[in-house]
Structure formats: structure tokens, C-alpha cells
Design a protein around this motif. Sequence first.
Motif, PDB file in Angstrom:
ATOM      1  N   ASP A 192      44.998 163.938 -48.597  1.00  0.00           N
ATOM      2  CA  ASP A 192      43.986 164.563 -49.453  1.00  0.00           C
ATOM      3  C   ASP A 192      44.248 166.066 -49.430  1.00  0.00           C
ATOM      4  N   SER A 210      47.400 163.710 -53.627  1.00  0.00           N
ATOM      5  CA  SER A 210      46.100 163.041 -53.532  1.00  0.00           C
ATOM      6  C   SER A 210      46.202 161.842 -52.603  1.00  0.00           C
ATOM      7  N   TYR A 211      45.073 161.508 -51.962  1.00  0.00           N
ATOM      8  CA  TYR A 211      45.008 160.328 -51.112  1.00  0.00           C
ATOM      9  C   TYR A 211      44.602 159.134 -51.965  1.00  0.00           C
ATOM     10  N   LYS A 219      39.352 161.147 -54.685  1.00  0.00           N
ATOM     11  CA  LYS A 219      39.392 161.842 -55.973  1.00  0.00           C
ATOM     12  C   LYS A 219      40.287 161.044 -56.909  1.00  0.00           C
TER      13      LYS A 219
END
Length: 270
Positions: free
Chosen positions: A175, A181-182, A253
Motif C-alpha cells: 500500500d 497498490s495493495y 484502494k
Amino acid sequence: MSKLLVKADKGHGRVAHVTPKSAGWTYVGFDLHRLKPGETASGKTGDREVCLVFVTGKGTGTAGGQELGLLGERMSPFEGKPWSVYIPQGSDWSVTANTDLELAVCSAPGLGGGLPVRVIAPDDLGQEVRGKGTNTRYVTNILPEGKPADSLLVVEVITPGGHTSSYPPHKHDQDNLPAESYLEETYYHRLNPPQGFAFQRVYTDADKNGARELDEAMAIEDGDVVLVPKGYHPCAACHGYDLYYLNVMAGPKRTWKFHNAAEHEWLMKA
């Protein structure tokens, strides 16, 4: 057998079942229903959102109190584009098969976005070609980040026999936006012809001693589901056998920002 490999049952009904609890993670759920004509799959989304993907076959659906009519048209995942349905949290859904039907149920947390039920027709879907040479594959974006949803990202990919895919190796397990992004991820695999096999490796970077926290290499057969909790996750389709996979991704996200394996990034310029 690898703990990351989920073998679908050979019968009919719900033949694969992945929950955040069973996978040991937080966001992604995946079910696969294999139905005969007249059989029904149904569910309640609860606090999650769902994307139904008609992988093969036709069925009559309802969702959120709406009659959706007859959905689906292709009888092979290697032909054309799928019909899908987006269903928000707090909804019931039901699909009754009109033909032999393979229905994927992709789920992730709902965030109270208040989005409506919507049918996603094949003509609504964008397609793209990625890669070059024996790294060429064909991508259909079912629920990309540019389309409304709270958490889900859904895409399908066809990799011709003898080609690699999800390659050069990339990961999305930090993240750390805007760089990465995770996202947790599932792969639902199909082979054409179905007696074939392919390979997938899921692995993390090596430490200074060459040890990896995760390093699993799997032989993939028709109907298998692979869990990708972290790390790089390339695939290879064997000569003579095309590989289809349906990806489901979700994380804190809703964006796909990946990091290429540094030692293989030269391939992007080759």
C-alpha cells in the motif's frame, strides 16, 4: 499440493469456494457455480459487492428485486466476451440456468457507495492486446477501475499456447501509492483443449541470503483457482493449449498500480 491452489470439484453446483477467511486475507472472495439447465444459484451480498460473470452458457437472472432477463451467450470462454452483472451490497441475487452454465461470483467489501444493479453487456467491454511475440495475450476488462464499483476489479485474459502472461513478473502487495497498490488476487483458470495444463509461479523477492518468504510453482489444470496473497505471479501456457483466466482483485484502494521485478524489467524494452 500448494496451499495457494484450489481444485474445483468435478461435479455441479458450487464447485469452488474462496472466502477471505479461507484464503487468509481481507478482501477478495470467489465462488464458481457449474449448473445444469433448470438449476439455480443464489445469494445475498450482505456487506459485500458482487460481480457475476457468465463464463459460459446462458441463464435468467434477478438482482436487487429486478428481473434481468436472459443473460449470457458464449458457450466457451475462448470465444467472444462475457455477460456480467454488478450487484451492490445489501442485495439478493439469483440465476437459473437455461443451458449448461458456468457462473463466477466475484466479491469484495462494499463501501456504501449506493451504486445500482447493472448488467454489463459484451458490447460494453473494452479489449486490448498486451505484450509482444510469445508474451502476447488478449485482455477483456469487465470491471476496470474506470467503471463504477466500490472495491472490485475484474478482468479476463486469454494467453495462446506457448505464450507467457502476467509477465514480465509484477506484483501489487504494497500500500504505497502512487508507486504500488495493495491488491489481493484470484486466478480462475481454463484450458483449451481441457486436458491440457499450464504453470503459474507465485513468489516474493529474495533477501540478501537468497531466501524467499513465498515461492510456489504450480501445475494448473482446467478449473483450478490460484490465490495470490502477495508477490509476483507469472503464468506460462504450454504449446497446443490456450489458457484462459478470470482475475478478481481488491484492496484498500481501488486502483491497479504494480511493480515489475527489477531483474526482468529489461524485457519491457526488449
